[in-house]
Design a protein around this motif. Structure first.
Motif, PDB file in Angstrom:
ATOM      1  N   LYS A  76     -32.764  35.849 -22.131  1.00  0.00           N
ATOM      2  CA  LYS A  76     -32.474  35.595 -20.705  1.00  0.00           C
ATOM      3  C   LYS A  76     -32.498  34.081 -20.486  1.00  0.00           C
ATOM      4  O   LYS A  76     -33.446  33.406 -20.899  1.00  0.00           O
ATOM      5  CB  LYS A  76     -33.542  36.266 -19.834  1.00  0.00           C
ATOM      6  CG  LYS A  76     -33.431  37.772 -19.805  1.00  0.00           C
ATOM      7  CD  LYS A  76     -34.201  38.399 -18.632  1.00  0.00           C
ATOM      8  CE  LYS A  76     -35.643  37.933 -18.497  1.00  0.00           C
ATOM      9  NZ  LYS A  76     -36.405  38.726 -17.531  1.00  0.00           N
ATOM     10  N   ASP A  98     -27.500  31.773 -13.926  1.00  0.00           N
ATOM     11  CA  ASP A  98     -28.255  32.703 -14.779  1.00  0.00           C
ATOM     12  C   ASP A  98     -27.290  33.440 -15.702  1.00  0.00           C
ATOM     13  O   ASP A  98     -26.184  33.765 -15.288  1.00  0.00           O
ATOM     14  CB  ASP A  98     -28.965  33.768 -13.907  1.00  0.00           C
ATOM     15  CG  ASP A  98     -29.962  33.102 -12.973  1.00  0.00           C
ATOM     16  OD1 ASP A  98     -29.618  32.868 -11.808  1.00  0.00           O
ATOM     17  OD2 ASP A  98     -31.047  32.759 -13.476  1.00  0.00           O
ATOM     18  N   SER A  99     -27.713  33.688 -16.926  1.00  0.00           N
ATOM     19  CA  SER A  99     -26.925  34.538 -17.808  1.00  0.00           C
ATOM     20  C   SER A  99     -27.817  35.024 -18.937  1.00  0.00           C
ATOM     21  O   SER A  99     -29.027  34.776 -18.937  1.00  0.00           O
ATOM     22  CB  SER A  99     -25.734  33.755 -18.384  1.00  0.00           C
ATOM     23  OG  SER A  99     -24.946  34.666 -19.123  1.00  0.00           O
ATOM     24  N   PHE A 100     -27.224  35.763 -19.880  1.00  0.00           N
ATOM     25  CA  PHE A 100     -28.015  36.194 -21.041  1.00  0.00           C
ATOM     26  C   PHE A 100     -27.096  36.330 -22.234  1.00  0.00           C
ATOM     27  O   PHE A 100     -25.877  36.464 -22.087  1.00  0.00           O
ATOM     28  CB  PHE A 100     -28.705  37.536 -20.747  1.00  0.00           C
ATOM     29  CG  PHE A 100     -27.766  38.703 -20.700  1.00  0.00           C
ATOM     30  CD1 PHE A 100     -27.063  39.007 -19.550  1.00  0.00           C
ATOM     31  CD2 PHE A 100     -27.547  39.493 -21.840  1.00  0.00           C
ATOM     32  CE1 PHE A 100     -26.172  40.085 -19.511  1.00  0.00           C
ATOM     33  CE2 PHE A 100     -26.656  40.564 -21.808  1.00  0.00           C
ATOM     34  CZ  PHE A 100     -25.973  40.859 -20.638  1.00  0.00           C
ATOM     35  N   THR A 101     -27.625  36.198 -23.404  1.00  0.00           N
ATOM     36  CA  THR A 101     -26.911  36.564 -24.642  1.00  0.00           C
ATOM     37  C   THR A 101     -27.890  37.450 -25.426  1.00  0.00           C
ATOM     38  O   THR A 101     -29.053  37.603 -25.007  1.00  0.00           O
ATOM     39  CB  THR A 101     -26.600  35.313 -25.499  1.00  0.00           C
ATOM     40  OG1 THR A 101     -27.837  34.619 -25.717  1.00  0.00           O
ATOM     41  CG2 THR A 101     -25.590  34.410 -24.844  1.00  0.00           C
ATOM     42  N   VAL A 125     -23.766  27.311 -23.969  1.00  0.00           N
ATOM     43  CA  VAL A 125     -22.337  27.122 -23.624  1.00  0.00           C
ATOM     44  C   VAL A 125     -22.036  27.866 -22.316  1.00  0.00           C
ATOM     45  O   VAL A 125     -21.457  27.321 -21.377  1.00  0.00           O
ATOM     46  CB  VAL A 125     -21.446  27.650 -24.776  1.00  0.00           C
ATOM     47  CG1 VAL A 125     -19.996  27.757 -24.319  1.00  0.00           C
ATOM     48  CG2 VAL A 125     -21.566  26.748 -25.993  1.00  0.00           C
ATOM     49  N   ILE A 126     -22.527  29.118 -22.214  1.00  0.00           N
ATOM     50  CA  ILE A 126     -22.234  29.932 -21.017  1.00  0.00           C
ATOM     51  C   ILE A 126     -22.843  29.287 -19.774  1.00  0.00           C
ATOM     52  O   ILE A 126     -22.181  29.116 -18.736  1.00  0.00           O
ATOM     53  CB  ILE A 126     -22.781  31.369 -21.210  1.00  0.00           C
ATOM     54  CG1 ILE A 126     -22.052  32.055 -22.351  1.00  0.00           C
ATOM     55  CG2 ILE A 126     -22.673  32.160 -19.923  1.00  0.00           C
ATOM     56  CD1 ILE A 126     -22.656  33.379 -22.778  1.00  0.00           C
ATOM     57  N   ASP A 129     -20.909  26.127 -18.815  1.00  0.00           N
ATOM     58  CA  ASP A 129     -19.619  26.431 -18.190  1.00  0.00           C
ATOM     59  C   ASP A 129     -19.807  26.900 -16.748  1.00  0.00           C
ATOM     60  O   ASP A 129     -19.046  26.519 -15.846  1.00  0.00           O
ATOM     61  CB  ASP A 129     -18.880  27.515 -19.005  1.00  0.00           C
ATOM     62  CG  ASP A 129     -18.316  26.915 -20.297  1.00  0.00           C
ATOM     63  OD1 ASP A 129     -18.334  25.657 -20.426  1.00  0.00           O
ATOM     64  OD2 ASP A 129     -17.883  27.673 -21.178  1.00  0.00           O
ATOM     65  N   GLN A 130     -20.878  27.701 -16.504  1.00  0.00           N
ATOM     66  CA  GLN A 130     -21.099  28.179 -15.124  1.00  0.00           C
ATOM     67  C   GLN A 130     -21.442  26.999 -14.210  1.00  0.00           C
ATOM     68  O   GLN A 130     -20.979  26.915 -13.070  1.00  0.00           O
ATOM     69  CB  GLN A 130     -22.251  29.200 -15.105  1.00  0.00           C
ATOM     70  CG  GLN A 130     -21.816  30.608 -15.452  1.00  0.00           C
ATOM     71  CD  GLN A 130     -22.915  31.626 -15.140  1.00  0.00           C
ATOM     72  OE1 GLN A 130     -23.810  31.380 -14.327  1.00  0.00           O
ATOM     73  NE2 GLN A 130     -22.838  32.759 -15.822  1.00  0.00           N
ATOM     74  N   ARG A 134     -19.448  25.646 -10.886  1.00  0.00           N
ATOM     75  CA  ARG A 134     -20.125  25.478  -9.571  1.00  0.00           C
ATOM     76  C   ARG A 134     -19.893  24.048  -9.064  1.00  0.00           C
ATOM     77  O   ARG A 134     -19.669  23.832  -7.869  1.00  0.00           O
ATOM     78  CB  ARG A 134     -21.636  25.728  -9.718  1.00  0.00           C
ATOM     79  CG  ARG A 134     -21.992  27.177  -9.988  1.00  0.00           C
ATOM     80  CD  ARG A 134     -22.486  27.870  -8.731  1.00  0.00           C
ATOM     81  NE  ARG A 134     -22.535  29.313  -8.950  1.00  0.00           N
ATOM     82  CZ  ARG A 134     -23.448  29.907  -9.742  1.00  0.00           C
ATOM     83  NH1 ARG A 134     -24.348  29.177 -10.386  1.00  0.00           N
ATOM     84  NH2 ARG A 134     -23.439  31.209  -9.891  1.00  0.00           N
TER      85      ARG A 134
END
Lengths: 141, 686, 146
Positions: A76, A98-101, A125-126, A129-130, A134
């Motif tokens: 997370k 927020d993101s997850f891999t 990276v994710i 990019d977010q 924004r």
């Protein structure tokens, strides 16, 4: 329909291109996150803004088989950022992403260790990019 | 005005012939850090005595407040008697007594006193818990509370009596003494109690011993030793146990630490070892199935990262033989990023070496590998016409592998992988007057890299392949260095980011890989096989009230799911719910023999102001079995916390058997500095 | 009563029967109202009591014998053997010993001082009352301060 190319002159991101100085990274995740931001925003040749940021990543056990073997972990991640105008220190925009891999641990120990590192790299990276998306949306004219 | 003078302020002061002063109306006496407020104070200047009419409020800088109806105090407010007084410490702990004696500004002696940190309301005057004592002494300097002949009452019912008792007052952070006991019952160890004892060893060290005895012949002593240094800290934890489950002595030992090294480097280490595979599960310590001990030295600065890591992994997973696993591995990496004057853009130089060793010396099964990699890449971007952002990147990677104890592989293999890519990004943005913003960004990338002969080196670090929007673009989707993605392919994707004035935020993305050649590199189950990869899609949603949905799905054109993951988190005052769902297609290359389909649920429901119910479960749809389930009841108010949990682990394997564990712990809040663990006291409803 | 308190304290107690003597730079007498006003460095002495002020108007008793009432303005300093008091204005009824001082009054008794807006004292009884947001500063722990 109100859309316009963000990098075209007068576009939302035009003012940001090559104008954002990034805060220094302190660990491997921060290093990858800052490098991705620099690839996307361009190195600061005419600094007019500073981007303060912090990233956090926390592994959580996800897939557990009936025999108790943990087969997958979820990483997370969250990034907090604030774009500050250099001349007056005013915060132009701030927020978080927020993101997850995730990665599998079903392979050998060496495979699992490198999969874990790759999950961190992809997450940075994710998140970067977010954050860029924004910033483009809230960019100063 | 001399610094230790006292000040008396009042609406009016009468000066009697014998020079006693009688102050009336909003009287305040201030002396050093002590402050007294009363309605009437008579100050006899010859004897230096203050006789004070209430309501009296006496406060000091340590957060202690004394309330009383009347008092006779010395004029420095340090000695004297207060009647029908209440001592309130740090707005939490209250001690009431008919008479309170202040001695030398340090000790406060309360006779026939009642101590409690619970709110007492007119409607229900008996507090949830209280300690009645013949005498209570509060030592303000040592910040301890001593009870003589103390009786603990729960809801007014006497439950416990002890001749002498000592408790830390709420402002004390670290003091030696017993911590709250915890009642634990597990099917394997029986009913038991843990009674931790904290020993403060000076300013920078402490030791916590936790004896644990349980009905099934369990005697265990847990310990945690911590020490802080000027440049770092270490922590040693572990336990020595004896029980019926395994004959002989059992236990575990863990160590972790962090130190600052010169030139900005940092050292971190963590390690653990256990006596037998089932120990962690039997004692409910962790559900880890691989114990990894690591030593990491690293430094990160703008544009440079240096990292060295030594890892030892000991598997306690049933069916894995440690001797044939690469237990010991070492990595050293140096990455440098510099801006190139003249031709512009940035160059990234990286040196990375890795080695791992299998304990077994048998051919093939005991294979040891070492690798050194040097890579140099150059990247440059331009803003083209109509706001198109063009980037090019090119470079090469040199890998040198040395393979030992495996006759099926050559001793040395060198591999050179040149690569180049061109990328076009065309972000469109729209911000309407009402503060809603949209950014839609199509991206297309043409990538070429030299294809290496298949299976040129044993694939040790790149067997586990993930496909998400983090590696949709870029040179290689292999996690390690034993495989480099080759061939010519087009990566295409679209990301839509929306933020609405009402607080909704959304990020949606989709992408696909189109290969012109080099199709055999990935398995179908990874989603990256074939000429056209599966679709990789992701959706992140945040609602104004904080609900968070994050999902990712990799599916083929017939919408047949290859891999899917979803996380939902709703945080409300009355309830929280977080759910996770995981689907992964079976993939022999990843040693996943069956599909994985798992559901994780974790919820909290507020029953009443103090009571919360918790439930958590993990269910494996493929195996049609619940892996684990837990249920908990928690009561928390301003003065007491009760935690009851039931946990059932259905894990069963050759080394671990299903077990149920039940735990209850009762915490009287208000002793010791447990900041933040108290709920706001619900005000008395009349 | 306070009258009988033991000796050995200064207190506000005065012998209010002693003769009153007033000196000043200038004197103006108004026979019609029976008043006299002294101007400039006015000093009033009665036994151990000494009062200094910028301007004092004096009212004489019937038939012009003793001084019945003094009204001092422009900043008043009053001192006795053990006390001192300052204020903006003061009125002193000699016969009754009633003293009223107003305007940021400061009374000093040994190590302690009492400040307020208005002091009403009975010099014969040696008692007084300070009013307004009264602020007393004293030295704790000094037993038997004089």
């Amino acid at each position: 329909c109100g859309f316009s190319p963000a990098h075209a002159p007068g576009g939302a991101a035009h003012a940001l291109r090559g104008a954002v100085v990034l805060a220094d990274p302190a660990d491997r995740n921060g290093f990858d996150f800052a490098n991705r931001l620099e690839d996307r925003l361009g190195r600061a040749t005419v600094p007019r803004f500073r981007l303060d940021w912090s990233v956090a990543a926390e592994p959580v056990g996800a897939g557990i088989t009936p025999t108790g073997a943990i087969t997958r972990y979820t990483l997370k991640g969250s990034a907090r950022y604030a774009l500050v105008r250099l001349e007056n220190g005013e915060t132009v925009t701030s927020g978080n992403a927020d993101s997850f891999t995730s990665w599998s641990t079903s392979g050998s120990t060496v495979a699992t260790l490198s999969a874990e590192q790759d999950a961190h790299r992809r997450l940075m990276v994710i998140l970067a990019d977010q954050v860029v998306a924004r910033l483009i949306a809230a960019a100063p004219q | 005005q001399p610094s230790d003078a006292a000040t008396l302020v009042a609406d009016k002061v009468q000066i009697a012939a014998n020079r006693t002063l009688e102050a009336q109306g909003n009287v305040e006496v201030l002396y050093r850090t002590t402050r007294l407020r009363a309605s009437r104070v008579v100050y006899d200047r010859t004897t230096g005595a203050l006789s004070i009419g209430g309501p009296i409020v006496l406060t000091d800088d340590q957060g202690t407040v004394v309330l009383a109806d009347a008092a006779e105090l010395s004029d420095d407010l340090r000695d004297g008697i207060l009647s029908s007084a209440r001592l309130v410490m740090d707005r939490q702990m209250q001690i009431a007594a008919t008479e309170m004696q202040r001695l030398g500004g340090r000790h406060t002696v309360l006779s026939k006193a009642v101590a409690s940190s619970c709110e007492v309301c007119a409607k229900h005057p008996t507090p949830l818990w209280e300690i009645r004592a013949r005498r209570i002494v509060h030592d303000q300097q040592e910040r301890q509370i001593y009870f003589d002949s103390a009786q603990l009452r729960i809801a007014g019912v006497p439950v416990f009596w002890v001749p002498h008792l000592r408790m830390p007052d709420p402002t004390l952070d670290r003091a030696s003494g017993f911590l709250m006991p915890r009642l634990v019952s597990t099917s394997r160890l029986g009913l038991g109690v843990q009674l931790p004892y904290f020993i403060k060893l000076g300013q920078s060290r402490d030791l916590t011993l936790t004896p644990f005895v349980a009905s099934k012949d369990v005697q265990s002593l847990g310990f945690r030793y911590r020490q802080a240094f000027r440049t770092g800290e270490i922590a040693l934890t572990g336990a020595l146990s004896h029980d019926r489950v395994v004959t002989g002595r059992r236990g575990w030992l863990g160590a972790e630490g962090r130190f600052d090294l010169p030139q900005g480097f940092e050292l971190r280490f963590a390690g653990e070892t256990i006596s037998d595979p089932a120990y962690f599960r039997d004692y409910g310590l962790s559900d880890k199935d691989r114990l990894d001990s690591s030593l990491v030295i690293s430094r990160t600065r703008a544009g440079e990262h240096i990292g060295g890591r030594l890892v030892h992994v000991h598997s306690i997973r049933s069916g894995e033989v440690n001797a044939t696993l690469p237990q010991l591995s070492a990595d050293i990496g140096w990455t440098r990023r510099i801006a190139l004057p003249g031709i512009g853009g940035t160059a990234t130089l990286a040196f990375d070496s890795h080695a791992h060793r299998r304990a077994s010396d048998m051919d093939m099964v005991g294979r040891d590998v070492a690798r050194a990699t040097l890579s140099a890449f150059w990247r440059r971007s331009w803003v083209g016409p109509a706001g198109i952002l063009a980037s090019v990147e090119t470079g090469a990677t040199f890998d040198l592998h040395r393979i030992a104890q495996d006759s099926t592989w050559p001793g040395h293999v060198t591999t050179v992988t040149p690569a180049a890519l061109a990328e076009l990004r065309w972000p469109w943005a729209r911000v309407d007057g009402a503060g809603n913003s949209d950014v839609i960004e199509p991206v297309v990338q043409l990538v070429w890299s030299r294809r290496t002969t298949a299976n040129h080196v044993p694939n040790e670090d790149s067997t586990l392949v993930e496909f998400d929007e983090g590696n949709l673009f870029g040179f290689s989707r292999f996690a390690g260095a034993d495989r480099r993605e080759g061939g010519t392919r087009v990566n295409a994707g679209l990301q839509w980011t929306r933020a609405s004035a009402s607080g909704w935020a959304m990020v949606a993305s989709a992408g696909r890989v189109f290969r012109l050649n080099g199709t055999g590199q990935f398995t179908a189950a990874s989603g990256l096989g074939g000429k056209r990869s599966d679709w990789v899609t992701a959706l992140h949603l945040t609602a104004p009230n904080g609900t968070l949905f994050q999902g990712r799905a990799v599916f083929d054109p017939r919408f047949d799911l290859t891999r899917g993951e979803m996380r939902l988190a709703m945080l409300r005052d009355r309830y929280d719910l977080s759910a996770g769902w995981l689907w992964a297609e079976a993939d022999a290359a990843e040693n996943r023999l069956t599909d994985t389909s798992e559901w994780v649920l974790d919820g909290r429901l507020k029953l009443t102001d103090g009571w919360n119910a918790r439930a958590a479960t993990r269910h494996d749809f493929r195996a049609q079995r619940t892996t684990s389930a837990a249920f908990g009841l928690e009561f928390l108010n301003e003065c007491m916390r009760v935690d009851m949990t039931v946990q059932r682990s259905f894990t069963s394997s050759s080394t671990v058997r299903p077990s149920t564990s039940f735990g209850v712990s009762v915490d009287l809040l208000g002793f010791g500095n447990a900041r933040g663990s108290r709920a706001a006291s619900n005000s008395c409803r009349y | 009563g306070a009258q009988g308190m033991s000796v050995g304290f200064g207190g506000l107690q005065q012998d209010t029967g002693a003769p009153v003597e007033v000196t000043a730079d200038a004197l103006k007498v108004d026979n019609a109202s029976g008043q006299a006003s002294f101007d400039g460095n006015v000093v009033v002495i009665q036994g151990a009591l000494r009062m200094a002020a910028a301007k004092v108007t004096v009212e004489y008793g019937d038939g012009g014998q003793g001084i019945r009432r003094l009204h001092a303005t422009g900043g008043v300093m009053l001192a006795t053997s053990a006390e001192a008091a300052e204020a903006a204005e003061a009125t002193y009824e000699v016969a009754t010993g009633a003293l009223v001082m107003t305007g940021s009054v400061l009374l000093t008794q040994g190590p302690s001082t009492i400040a307020g807006e208005r002091l009403v004292a009975d010099l014969r009884a040696g008692t007084g009352e300070m009013q307004g947001r009264v602020r007393t500063v004293f030295q704790p722990g000094q037993k038997g301060g004089n």
